[in-house]
Design a protein around this motif. Structure first.
Motif, PDB file in Angstrom:
ATOM      1  N   TRP A  35      19.375 -46.082  21.393  1.00 14.54           N
ATOM      2  CA  TRP A  35      20.162 -47.170  21.962  1.00 14.54           C
ATOM      3  C   TRP A  35      19.677 -47.507  23.359  1.00 14.54           C
ATOM      4  O   TRP A  35      19.614 -48.666  23.756  1.00 14.54           O
ATOM      5  CB  TRP A  35      21.631 -46.779  22.001  1.00 14.54           C
ATOM      6  N   GLY A  36      19.342 -46.490  24.143  1.00 11.87           N
ATOM      7  CA  GLY A  36      18.840 -46.709  25.494  1.00 11.87           C
ATOM      8  C   GLY A  36      17.509 -47.437  25.509  1.00 11.87           C
ATOM      9  O   GLY A  36      17.233 -48.217  26.424  1.00 11.87           O
ATOM     10  N   SER A  37      16.687 -47.196  24.494  1.00 12.33           N
ATOM     11  CA  SER A  37      15.396 -47.892  24.446  1.00 12.33           C
ATOM     12  C   SER A  37      15.550 -49.340  23.990  1.00 12.33           C
ATOM     13  O   SER A  37      14.721 -50.189  24.319  1.00 12.33           O
ATOM     14  CB  SER A  37      14.432 -47.156  23.517  1.00 12.33           C
ATOM     15  N   LEU A  38      16.599 -49.629  23.247  1.00  9.23           N
ATOM     16  CA  LEU A  38      16.815 -50.991  22.741  1.00  9.23           C
ATOM     17  C   LEU A  38      17.644 -51.856  23.689  1.00  9.23           C
ATOM     18  O   LEU A  38      17.607 -53.070  23.600  1.00  9.23           O
ATOM     19  CB  LEU A  38      17.513 -50.947  21.373  1.00  9.23           C
ATOM     20  N   GLY A  39      18.410 -51.234  24.519  1.00 15.66           N
ATOM     21  CA  GLY A  39      19.266 -52.005  25.418  1.00 15.66           C
ATOM     22  C   GLY A  39      20.059 -51.080  26.316  1.00 15.66           C
ATOM     23  O   GLY A  39      19.641 -49.972  26.613  1.00 15.66           O
ATOM     24  N   ASP A  40      21.213 -51.545  26.711  1.00 20.06           N
ATOM     25  CA  ASP A  40      22.056 -50.789  27.637  1.00 20.06           C
ATOM     26  C   ASP A  40      23.006 -49.878  26.860  1.00 20.06           C
ATOM     27  O   ASP A  40      23.765 -50.328  26.010  1.00 20.06           O
ATOM     28  CB  ASP A  40      22.832 -51.766  28.517  1.00 20.06           C
ATOM     29  N   LEU A  41      22.968 -48.611  27.164  1.00 19.86           N
ATOM     30  CA  LEU A  41      23.828 -47.624  26.532  1.00 19.86           C
ATOM     31  C   LEU A  41      25.269 -47.827  27.000  1.00 19.86           C
ATOM     32  O   LEU A  41      25.514 -48.007  28.190  1.00 19.86           O
ATOM     33  CB  LEU A  41      23.356 -46.214  26.918  1.00 19.86           C
ATOM     34  N   PRO A  42      26.256 -47.832  26.082  1.00 19.38           N
ATOM     35  CA  PRO A  42      27.647 -47.974  26.527  1.00 19.38           C
ATOM     36  C   PRO A  42      28.062 -46.783  27.386  1.00 19.38           C
ATOM     37  O   PRO A  42      27.525 -45.684  27.245  1.00 19.38           O
ATOM     38  CB  PRO A  42      28.445 -48.028  25.233  1.00 19.38           C
ATOM     39  N   GLY A  43      29.025 -47.012  28.240  1.00 23.42           N
ATOM     40  CA  GLY A  43      29.463 -45.968  29.159  1.00 23.42           C
ATOM     41  C   GLY A  43      30.315 -44.902  28.492  1.00 23.42           C
ATOM     42  O   GLY A  43      30.853 -45.096  27.404  1.00 23.42           O
ATOM     43  N   VAL A  44      30.424 -43.774  29.146  1.00 30.24           N
ATOM     44  CA  VAL A  44      31.287 -42.689  28.699  1.00 30.24           C
ATOM     45  C   VAL A  44      32.681 -42.970  29.253  1.00 30.24           C
ATOM     46  O   VAL A  44      32.842 -43.141  30.459  1.00 30.24           O
ATOM     47  CB  VAL A  44      30.762 -41.336  29.220  1.00 30.24           C
ATOM     48  N   PRO A  45      33.698 -43.047  28.380  1.00 25.30           N
ATOM     49  CA  PRO A  45      35.045 -43.367  28.875  1.00 25.30           C
ATOM     50  C   PRO A  45      35.580 -42.290  29.812  1.00 25.30           C
ATOM     51  O   PRO A  45      35.483 -41.100  29.524  1.00 25.30           O
ATOM     52  CB  PRO A  45      35.891 -43.478  27.612  1.00 25.30           C
ATOM     53  N   ALA A  46      36.161 -42.730  30.900  1.00 29.59           N
ATOM     54  CA  ALA A  46      36.689 -41.790  31.890  1.00 29.59           C
ATOM     55  C   ALA A  46      37.907 -41.034  31.364  1.00 29.59           C
ATOM     56  O   ALA A  46      38.218 -39.944  31.846  1.00 29.59           O
ATOM     57  CB  ALA A  46      37.053 -42.540  33.166  1.00 29.59           C
ATOM     58  N   ALA A  47      38.586 -41.590  30.365  1.00 25.50           N
ATOM     59  CA  ALA A  47      39.781 -40.945  29.828  1.00 25.50           C
ATOM     60  C   ALA A  47      39.454 -39.831  28.839  1.00 25.50           C
ATOM     61  O   ALA A  47      40.345 -39.059  28.473  1.00 25.50           O
ATOM     62  CB  ALA A  47      40.658 -41.987  29.145  1.00 25.50           C
ATOM     63  N   ALA A  48      38.220 -39.729  28.396  1.00 23.71           N
ATOM     64  CA  ALA A  48      37.863 -38.739  27.374  1.00 23.71           C
ATOM     65  C   ALA A  48      38.213 -37.304  27.779  1.00 23.71           C
ATOM     66  O   ALA A  48      38.871 -36.595  27.018  1.00 23.71           O
ATOM     67  CB  ALA A  48      36.386 -38.859  27.024  1.00 23.71           C
ATOM     68  N   PRO A  49      37.815 -36.839  28.963  1.00 23.72           N
ATOM     69  CA  PRO A  49      38.174 -35.460  29.312  1.00 23.72           C
ATOM     70  C   PRO A  49      39.670 -35.264  29.484  1.00 23.72           C
ATOM     71  O   PRO A  49      40.208 -34.198  29.160  1.00 23.72           O
ATOM     72  CB  PRO A  49      37.434 -35.190  30.625  1.00 23.72           C
ATOM     73  N   VAL A  50      40.354 -36.308  29.942  1.00 20.47           N
ATOM     74  CA  VAL A  50      41.804 -36.205  30.147  1.00 20.47           C
ATOM     75  C   VAL A  50      42.514 -36.054  28.810  1.00 20.47           C
ATOM     76  O   VAL A  50      43.408 -35.206  28.643  1.00 20.47           O
ATOM     77  CB  VAL A  50      42.324 -37.440  30.922  1.00 20.47           C
ATOM     78  N   VAL A  51      42.135 -36.865  27.831  1.00 21.68           N
ATOM     79  CA  VAL A  51      42.764 -36.803  26.508  1.00 21.68           C
ATOM     80  C   VAL A  51      42.469 -35.461  25.841  1.00 21.68           C
ATOM     81  O   VAL A  51      43.373 -34.834  25.267  1.00 21.68           O
ATOM     82  CB  VAL A  51      42.287 -37.981  25.629  1.00 21.68           C
ATOM     83  N   LEU A  52      41.230 -35.019  25.913  1.00 27.52           N
ATOM     84  CA  LEU A  52      40.885 -33.725  25.322  1.00 27.52           C
ATOM     85  C   LEU A  52      41.639 -32.583  26.004  1.00 27.52           C
ATOM     86  O   LEU A  52      42.105 -31.652  25.341  1.00 27.52           O
ATOM     87  CB  LEU A  52      39.378 -33.496  25.389  1.00 27.52           C
ATOM     88  N   ALA A  53      41.764 -32.645  27.309  1.00 29.87           N
ATOM     89  CA  ALA A  53      42.511 -31.608  28.026  1.00 29.87           C
ATOM     90  C   ALA A  53      43.989 -31.626  27.633  1.00 29.87           C
ATOM     91  O   ALA A  53      44.614 -30.569  27.494  1.00 29.87           O
ATOM     92  CB  ALA A  53      42.356 -31.788  29.528  1.00 29.87           C
ATOM     93  N   ALA A  54      44.554 -32.814  27.427  1.00 30.17           N
ATOM     94  CA  ALA A  54      45.952 -32.917  27.003  1.00 30.17           C
ATOM     95  C   ALA A  54      46.145 -32.293  25.616  1.00 30.17           C
ATOM     96  O   ALA A  54      47.134 -31.587  25.373  1.00 30.17           O
ATOM     97  CB  ALA A  54      46.400 -34.375  27.003  1.00 30.17           C
ATOM     98  N   VAL A  55      45.210 -32.525  24.722  1.00 26.37           N
ATOM     99  CA  VAL A  55      45.288 -31.922  23.381  1.00 26.37           C
ATOM    100  C   VAL A  55      45.201 -30.402  23.494  1.00 26.37           C
ATOM    101  O   VAL A  55      45.935 -29.671  22.813  1.00 26.37           O
ATOM    102  CB  VAL A  55      44.186 -32.487  22.461  1.00 26.37           C
TER     103      VAL A  55
END
Length: 163
Positions: free
Chosen positions: A27-47
Motif C-alpha cells: 500500500w505504501g508503494s502504491l500510495g499513501d498508507l492510512p493512519g493508525v487510529p489513535a483510539a486503538a490502544p485505548v479501546v484495547l486497554a478498555a477491553v
C-alpha cells in the motif's frame, strides 16, 4: 469447549503481522498508507480492563464458595460459560488486531524521519502492548473459569456403589 492456547494466539499474531507488514509495504508503494487510529490502544486497554475485572470478580466468588465462607454467593454456570466465551473471542480478535498493528508498526519503523509516521508508529506500539494485555487477560479469565479436574472420568473409574 476447547481451551484457548497461548501458542495459537501467538501464531495468529505472527501470521497477521506478516500479512499486515506485506500489505502496508504494498500500500505504501502504491500510495499513501492510512493512519493508525489513535483510539486503538485505548479501546484495547478498555477491553483488557473489562476482562481483568471479570476475572478478579469470578475468582474471588469461586474462592469463597470453595472455602465454604459464610454468605458466599455462588457463580451461575451459565455466567461462567459466557465469561469464557467472551475471553476466547476477545483473545482471538486481539491476536489478529495485535498482529495487524505490529506489522504496520514494523513497516512504519522505516519512516521515522517523518513526524506523522513516527507518531503512528508509537500509536501502533501502544496498540500492540494493549493487545497483548487483552490476550493475557483473556487467558487468565479462561483459567479462572476452568472446572476442577473430573476424577470420575474414564482414567479414574468411579467406585462401585454399594447394593
Amino acid at each position: 469447549m476447547k481451551p484457548l492456547r497461548l501458542r495459537l494466539l501467538l501464531g495468529i499474531t505472527v501470521v497477521a503481522g506478516v500479512l499486515s507488514w506485506a500489505g502496508a509495504k504494498l500500500w505504501g508503494s502504491l500510495g499513501d498508507l492510512p493512519g493508525v487510529p489513535a483510539a486503538a490502544p485505548v479501546v484495547l486497554a478498555a477491553v483488557a480492563v473489562v476482562l481483568l475485572a471479570t476475572a478478579i470478580s469470578l475468582r474471588s466468588r469461586l474462592k469463597a464458595v470453595r472455602e465454604r465462607q459464610q454468605g458466599a454467593k455462588g457463580v451461575d454456570p451459565l455466567h461462567a460459560a459466557r465469561a469464557v466465551v467472551l475471553a476466547q473471542a476477545s483473545g482471538l480478535v486481539a491476536a489478529v488486531v495485535t498482529g495487524i498493528y505490529a506489522g504496520t508498526g514494523v513497516f512504519l519503523l522505516g519512516q521515522l524521519d517523518i513526524s506523522a509516521r513516527k507518531s503512528q508508529a508509537i500509536t501502533a506500539g501502544f496498540a500492540v502492548l494493549a493487545g497483548a494485555a487483552v490476550m493475557a487477560a483473556a487467558l487468565w479469565l479462561q483459567h479462572v473459569c476452568k472446572l476442577p479436574e473430573d476424577h470420575d472420568g474414564p482414567s479414574h473409574p468411579a467406585a462401585p456403589s454399594p447394593r
